[in-house]
Design an enzyme around this catalytic site. Structure first.
Site, PDB file in Angstrom:
ATOM      1  N   ASP A 261      17.495  44.905  -0.303  1.00 13.07           N
ATOM      2  CA  ASP A 261      18.029  46.253  -0.062  1.00 13.07           C
ATOM      3  C   ASP A 261      18.197  46.593   1.421  1.00 13.07           C
ATOM      4  OD1 ASP A 261      17.840  46.449  -2.803  1.00 13.07           O
ATOM      5  OD2 ASP A 261      16.000  47.635  -2.787  1.00 13.07           O
TER       6      ASP A 261
ATOM      7  N   GLU B 202      24.616  51.161  -6.096  1.00 17.75           N
ATOM      8  CA  GLU B 202      23.997  51.663  -7.340  1.00 17.75           C
ATOM      9  C   GLU B 202      23.317  53.016  -7.135  1.00 17.75           C
ATOM     10  OE1 GLU B 202      20.662  49.493  -8.932  1.00 17.75           O
ATOM     11  OE2 GLU B 202      19.822  49.092  -6.962  1.00 17.75           O
TER      12      GLU B 202
HETATM   13  O1  F6P Z   1      14.543  46.355  -4.630  1.00 17.31           O
HETATM   14  C1  F6P Z   1      15.331  45.313  -5.087  1.00 17.31           C
HETATM   15  C2  F6P Z   1      16.126  45.715  -6.295  1.00 17.31           C
HETATM   16  O2  F6P Z   1      16.885  44.596  -6.709  1.00 17.31           O
HETATM   17  C3  F6P Z   1      17.008  46.949  -6.126  1.00 17.31           C
HETATM   18  O3  F6P Z   1      18.203  46.668  -5.451  1.00 17.31           O
HETATM   19  C4  F6P Z   1      17.181  47.383  -7.555  1.00 17.31           C
HETATM   20  O4  F6P Z   1      17.429  48.759  -7.628  1.00 17.31           O
HETATM   21  C5  F6P Z   1      15.865  47.033  -8.178  1.00 17.31           C
HETATM   22  O5  F6P Z   1      15.255  46.054  -7.348  1.00 17.31           O
HETATM   23  C6  F6P Z   1      15.932  46.493  -9.585  1.00 17.31           C
HETATM   24  O6  F6P Z   1      14.634  46.336 -10.064  1.00 17.31           O
HETATM   25  P1  F6P Z   1      14.249  45.540 -11.383  1.00 17.31           P
HETATM   26  O7  F6P Z   1      14.367  44.073 -11.080  1.00 17.31           O
HETATM   27  O8  F6P Z   1      12.855  45.945 -11.641  1.00 17.31           O
HETATM   28  O9  F6P Z   1      15.225  45.934 -12.424  1.00 17.31           O
END
Ligand code: F6P
Length: 327
Positions: free
Chosen positions: A132, A227
């Site tokens: 991120d 997102e």
């Molecule tokens: O923090 C990394 C990330 O990939 C974000 O970009 C995303 O919002 C989130 O983690 C998704 O999390 P998970 O793998 O728990 O769905």
């Protein structure tokens, strides 16, 4: 006087990011180089609580610099958010005789580390590992560069089919509440527009762009959406555009977790190697409660309290380029 450091532990926590393995390798090798005993903790704070430690040697981190994911696995621990969970974690570290810890992760990881530091006296140093790039005090987080390239390559492919059918694609990329990944993947893939949570006027900008001559100039297009943008994500925005511009043939792609995997880029491997070694050196020099990042290519040490502030600015100049590049 600071206690002499003989045993350290390393873990990865939060969403995994390409380059975490390169960072683990660097921590282990730097620890051994400095005659320390190095432990790996499995599944982040979860393993700290359920006592999942293993001794790491040089061979165990061979052949991992090029691998995505994390050999130590990762998790987001609810238990560590509780006082009881942190007490168990502390007792486990004490019982193993661990003098200091290297935490590799993102915002949640360092929020946890900061709270732990306020309660217990075991030094923690962090390494930024997240796609991120939303951590203050560092220009780049490990995994961000690889994720940009992964998203860019995916968007290049989408552009081929968009072009073949004269379609307008809305492509949603990750980034949680931040638009760093969206901005760079958009610029690098020649996106016609990029919608970011940091820019409140983005939907008006998009409407204006679609109204004012997009059709005359282009037969297809790519709109990249972070997102975390606040209008409801790619599906919602595509729905609004379908209603307002009936003659566009609109499609949506959510890139999702593909952005978290894959072999890390050279840039991420080098950053991870630099920061892994620097983290061990920082612990040996008595640093604590800080993350090591990079500013203009130089390693810097930033307090956890700054790292987790969540107010890192996007590069407005880079965003403004979109107007020129899509003229
Ligand atoms: O923090 C990394 C990330 O990939 C974000 O970009 C995303 O919002 C989130 O983690 C998704 O999390 P998970 O793998 O728990 O769905």
């Amino acid at each position: 006087m600071q206690k002499e450091i003989k045993k350290i532990a390393v873990f990865t926590s939060g969403g995994d990011a390409p380059g975490m393995n390169a960072a683990i390798r660097a921590v282990v090798r730097a620890g051994l180089y400095n005659h320390l005993e190095v432990f790996g903790i499995m599944r982040g704070y979860e393993g700290l609580i359920d006592n999942s430690f293993k001794t790491l040697n040089s061979k165990m981190v061979s052949n991992i610099i090029q691998q995505g994911g994390t050999i130590l696995k990762s998790a987001r621990s609810k238990l560590f958010m509780t006082k009881e969970g942190r007490k168990i974690a502390y007792n486990n570290l004490k019982e193993k005789g661990i003098d200091a810890v290297v935490a590799i992760g993102g915002n949640g990881t360092f929020t946890g580390a900061k709270v732990f530091q306020e309660e217990y006296n075991i030094p923690f140093v962090g390494i930024p590992g997240t796609i991120d790039n939303d951590l203050c005090g560092t220009d780049y987080t490990i995994g961000y560069d690889t994720a940009i390239n992964t998203a860019m390559q995916a968007i290049d492919k989408i552009r081929d089919t968009a072009n073949a059918h004269n379609r307008l694609f809305f492509v949603e990329v990750m980034g949680r509440d931040a638009g760093f990944l969206a901005l760079r993947s958009g610029i690098s893939s020649g996106a016609e527009a990029v919608l970011l949570p940091e820019i409140s006027t983005h939907l008006q900008n998009l409407h204006l762009y679609l109204e004012t001559g997009f059709k005359e100039k282009k037969s297809s297009g790519i709109i990249v959406i972070a997102e975390g943008e606040e209008e409801g994500g790619a599906y919602e925005i595509a729905k609004k555009v379908r209603t307002d511009f009936e003659d566009y043939d609109v499609r949506v792609t959510i890139l999702g977790h593909v952005q978290r995997g894959g072999s890390p880029s050279a840039f991420d491997r080098v950053t991870a190697s630099k920061l892994g070694v620097a983290a061990v050196e920082a612990l040996l020099l008595g640093e604590n409660d800080v993350m090591l990042g990079t500013k203009c290519g130089k390693v810097v040490s930033v307090p956890f309290s700054t790292v987790i502030r969540k107010d890192k600015k996007i590069d407005q100049k880079l965003y403004d380029l979109l107007t020129v590049l899509n003229y």
